[in-house]
Enzyme design. Structure first.
Site, mmCIF file in Angstrom:
data_model
loop_
_atom_site.group_PDB
_atom_site.id
_atom_site.type_symbol
_atom_site.label_atom_id
_atom_site.label_comp_id
_atom_site.label_asym_id
_atom_site.label_seq_id
_atom_site.Cartn_x
_atom_site.Cartn_y
_atom_site.Cartn_z
ATOM 1 N N GLY A 117 0.825 -1.207 0.000
ATOM 2 C CA GLY A 117 0.000 0.000 0.000
ATOM 3 C C GLY A 117 0.856 1.252 0.000
ATOM 4 O O GLY A 117 1.855 1.349 -0.709
ATOM 5 N N SER A 202 3.921 -6.102 -3.832
ATOM 6 C CA SER A 202 3.244 -4.866 -4.207
ATOM 7 C C SER A 202 4.173 -3.678 -3.946
ATOM 8 O O SER A 202 5.300 -3.667 -4.423
ATOM 9 C CB SER A 202 1.921 -4.753 -3.434
ATOM 10 O OG SER A 202 1.162 -3.679 -3.896
ATOM 11 N N ASP A 276 -5.664 -22.334 -23.015
ATOM 12 C CA ASP A 276 -5.382 -23.358 -22.007
ATOM 13 C C ASP A 276 -4.511 -24.476 -22.569
ATOM 14 O O ASP A 276 -3.508 -24.898 -21.973
ATOM 15 C CB ASP A 276 -6.715 -23.912 -21.471
ATOM 16 C CG ASP A 276 -6.547 -24.782 -20.234
ATOM 17 O OD1 ASP A 276 -5.412 -25.209 -19.957
ATOM 18 O OD2 ASP A 276 -7.565 -25.039 -19.552
ATOM 19 N N ASP A 279 -0.168 -24.994 -23.610
ATOM 20 C CA ASP A 279 0.932 -25.581 -22.837
ATOM 21 C C ASP A 279 0.888 -27.104 -22.861
ATOM 22 O O ASP A 279 1.677 -27.768 -22.184
ATOM 23 C CB ASP A 279 0.902 -25.059 -21.391
ATOM 24 C CG ASP A 279 -0.453 -25.256 -20.731
ATOM 25 O OD1 ASP A 279 -1.134 -26.256 -21.040
ATOM 26 O OD2 ASP A 279 -0.845 -24.410 -19.904
ATOM 27 N N ASP A 283 -6.176 -27.767 -18.392
ATOM 28 C CA ASP A 283 -6.280 -27.941 -16.939
ATOM 29 C C ASP A 283 -6.751 -26.676 -16.227
ATOM 30 O O ASP A 283 -6.614 -26.536 -15.020
ATOM 31 C CB ASP A 283 -4.915 -28.368 -16.373
ATOM 32 C CG ASP A 283 -3.823 -27.336 -16.673
ATOM 33 O OD1 ASP A 283 -4.082 -26.394 -17.472
ATOM 34 O OD2 ASP A 283 -2.722 -27.461 -16.114
ATOM 35 N N ASP A 441 -2.570 -10.116 -12.389
ATOM 36 C CA ASP A 441 -2.499 -8.911 -11.546
ATOM 37 C C ASP A 441 -3.132 -7.742 -12.299
ATOM 38 O O ASP A 441 -2.734 -7.431 -13.424
ATOM 39 C CB ASP A 441 -1.030 -8.619 -11.224
ATOM 40 C CG ASP A 441 -0.846 -7.570 -10.134
ATOM 41 O OD1 ASP A 441 -1.660 -6.628 -10.075
ATOM 42 O OD2 ASP A 441 0.112 -7.700 -9.355
ATOM 43 N N HIS A 478 -3.270 -9.968 -7.638
ATOM 44 C CA HIS A 478 -2.262 -9.108 -7.043
ATOM 45 C C HIS A 478 -1.717 -9.710 -5.748
ATOM 46 O O HIS A 478 -2.359 -9.628 -4.717
ATOM 47 C CB HIS A 478 -2.843 -7.716 -6.788
ATOM 48 C CG HIS A 478 -1.818 -6.728 -6.323
ATOM 49 N ND1 HIS A 478 -0.650 -6.492 -7.008
ATOM 50 C CD2 HIS A 478 -1.767 -5.928 -5.229
ATOM 51 C CE1 HIS A 478 0.058 -5.586 -6.357
ATOM 52 N NE2 HIS A 478 -0.594 -5.235 -5.280
HETATM 53 CA CA CA Z 1 -3.116 -25.457 -19.549
#
Ligand code: CA
Length: 561
Positions: A117, A202, A276, A279, A283, A441, A478
């Protein structure tokens, strides 16, 4: 105390071919050795350090603090402050407030807990306790300091009127606290810390970037999470986003009406549908973020509303807004001043509305106008939403770059690391850097950190992995949350690298499903094992399924490639 470095055994074989083995010859720092606390209650009166007043020192029995349902061990809690003074600008009293927690059974290490913060609170000096770590630094035996970075009042930004409080928040509090903390450790244990570590997420990641450039001699390991290392520019980019959202918000008082939770969930599904499997395994996780950005096309892959918005589609105007935010905030001449934001699986994470729609009208304008802007806005009459929505981006950018006689150092100087890819002093003495960042993020972009790491690689002949490694966390929002494996012990990985020479080739991370001891993550999809694990991989590698592996819930099935 400087401990002579020892060379790794492997490097001895390289002495005749130094050019080839240059990185192998980096020094390895010796391992810390523990000690027992020799003094606690007496510290408050006996300890002397310039500008420092200890207000209390008292034993804390085991179990007074808990983490993950476990008792945090017995330790000494020391509270104090440095450099109490009265501001010439606002007449208020300021000091650098801090606490240190000194374990009875100490591991010989010091951890500087950099907080998030805008600081302003002395959060409990657990060491990593602001994030869902499996075990805090204090539990692991570190002596830990936490501070308010020179001002109190939590999220109250009015300290920005005081010129010195700005600088303390930016970089000076950490520089003042570090030698004091090391001296206090000597008073408590009879020796200085063998090894010192600095870390946070952060704004704490920003502090870490600042520390590794301004204090490369003071710390042996730097652990930066979601580093907002260009925080004023990120905050202005966030307000650029607010201006965009305002153009499509159906309820002027609620920016979230521009891009509702069902719509954010639909976007995440559309990205997953396209990315998805890139890779190698479907999953619910997008490991290959880089490939995904090439594959996903917002216009083509996200349904366009043909009638009323119903959560399953986006209007053409919404798509234009989201495209502008994703491709990166620009100034009045169309020049990008921050970073792009990637498409990922976590656009509807539990904290997404806060960062996308609340912070850009509250903390971001307050920071820009009161903490960083020159001259600062008047806190008593400041209107965050009005500032964010009506101030031109170029005026904001000029304000955080400005100086005057009262505020002679600009925010872009006191908040940012000066040369974040110039880490020669860190590298050459054997210190190490570990950085992680959630791909989903919404406030500090993983793309900004990726650009930094690419710059670091370029500055080191194309490979910085001998002393600095960067881990992208797919789906993570984040510092935590998102449909992700957001629980991992990067600190132990860093210590093993610094003190044992074991570079982190992968760090196993866990989903916090129902029953997690530190608290469940509401964004873990119901189809996942509550204990799903994945390797986090050093960039640019990504996790891929091993040939023949079938168990999609365990990190053992995946390799970093
Ligand atoms: Ca995947």
């Amino acid at each position: 105390m400087t401990v002579p470095p020892v060379l790794r055994g492997a490097s001895l074989a390289c002495t005749t071919t130094l050019l080839v083995c240059a990185d192998e010859a980096l020094p390895r720092l010796s391992a810390a050795t523990g000690a027992h606390l020799s003094s606690c209650s007496q510290l408050a009166t006996a300890f002397r350090f310039a500008g420092t007043t200890l207000t209390s020192s008292e034993p804390v029995p085991s179990g007074t603090l808990k983490w993950g349902g476990r008792d945090v061990g017995a330790h000494c809690l020391v509270r104090g402050e440095m450099f109490r003074r009265t501001s010439p600008q606002d007449g208020k009293s300021y000091a650098i407030g801090f606490e240190m927690r000194l374990p009875d059974d100490w591991n010989g290490r010091f951890f500087y807990q950099a907080n998030g913060g805008i600081d302003g609170n002395v959060t409990i000096a657990l060491g990593g306790g602001g994030d869902p770590v499996p075990a805090t630094a204090l539990e692991q035996g570190f002596a830990v300091i936490s501070s308010d970075a020179g001002h109190s009042g939590g999220d109250d930004p009015s300290f920005g009127v005081d010129s010195q409080a700005r600088l303390d928040y930016g970089y000076q509090a950490a520089a003042k606290l570090t030698p004091m903390a090391k001296a206090l450790i000597v008073a408590a244990y009879g020796k200085r810390p063998d090894r010192s570590y600095f870390g946070g997420c952060s704004n704490g990641g920003r502090h870490t970037f600042v520390a590794m450039t301004r204090m490369p001699e003071e710390y042996d390991g730097y652990l930066a999470g979601a580093p907002g290392y260009r925080l004023p520019l990120a905050a202005i980019a966030s307000q650029f986003g607010a201006k965009q959202y305002a153009t499509v918000a159906t309820s002027p008082a609620d920016l979230g009406s521009a891009f509702t939770s069902p719509e954010r969930a639909s976007l995440s599904r559309a990205v997953l549908a396209r990315c998805d499997a890139l890779d190698g395994v479907t999953d619910g996780m997008i490991q290959d973020t880089t490939a995904c950005q090439k594959a996903f096309d917002l216009e083509r892959d996200m349904p366009t509303c043909t009638g009323a918005r119903d959560g399953s589609c986006l209007s053409p105007a919404q798509k234009a807004v989201i495209s502008a935010i994703s491709s990166g905030a620009v100034d009045g001449r169309g020049k990008r001043f921050y970073a792009s934001f990637p498409f990922d699986s976590g656009h509807n994470s539990a904290d997404s509305a806060f960062w996308e729609f609340v912070v850009p009208l509250t903390l971001d304008p307050a920071g820009t106008a009161i903490i960083w802007g020159v001259p600062p806005a008047e806190p008593a009459t400041f209107n965050g939403p009005a500032y964010a929505l009506s101030t031109p981006i170029d005026a904001m950018l000029a304000s955080v770059a400005a100086t005057n006689a009262t505020y002679p150092e600009a925010a872009l100087s006191f908040m940012l690391p000066a040369h974040p890819t110039d880490l020669g002093a860190v590298k050459s003495r054997g210190a190490k850097v570990v950085v992680y960042h959630g791909v989903s993020d919404a406030i500090f972009s993983v793309d900004d950190t990726t650009a930094w790491y690419e710059g670091l690689r370029a500055a080191n002949g194309g490979d910085a992995s001998s002393f600095a490694r960067f881990f992208r966390v797919p789906g993570m929002a984040h510092c935590a949350l998102g449909p992700s494996t957001d629980q991992f012990d990067m600190l132990s990985a860093l210590v093993d690298w610094v003190e044992k020479g074991r570079a982190p080739d992968r760090v196993v991370a866990y989903a916090r499903g129902v029953g997690n001891a530190v608290g469940a993550n509401p964004d873990v999809p119901p189809g996942w094992s509550p204990h799903r694990s994945r390797p986090l991989c050093p960039y640019p590698m990504v996790a891929r399924l091993k040939a023949g592996a079938t168990d999609l819930e365990t990190a053992d099935s995946f390799v970093c490639q």
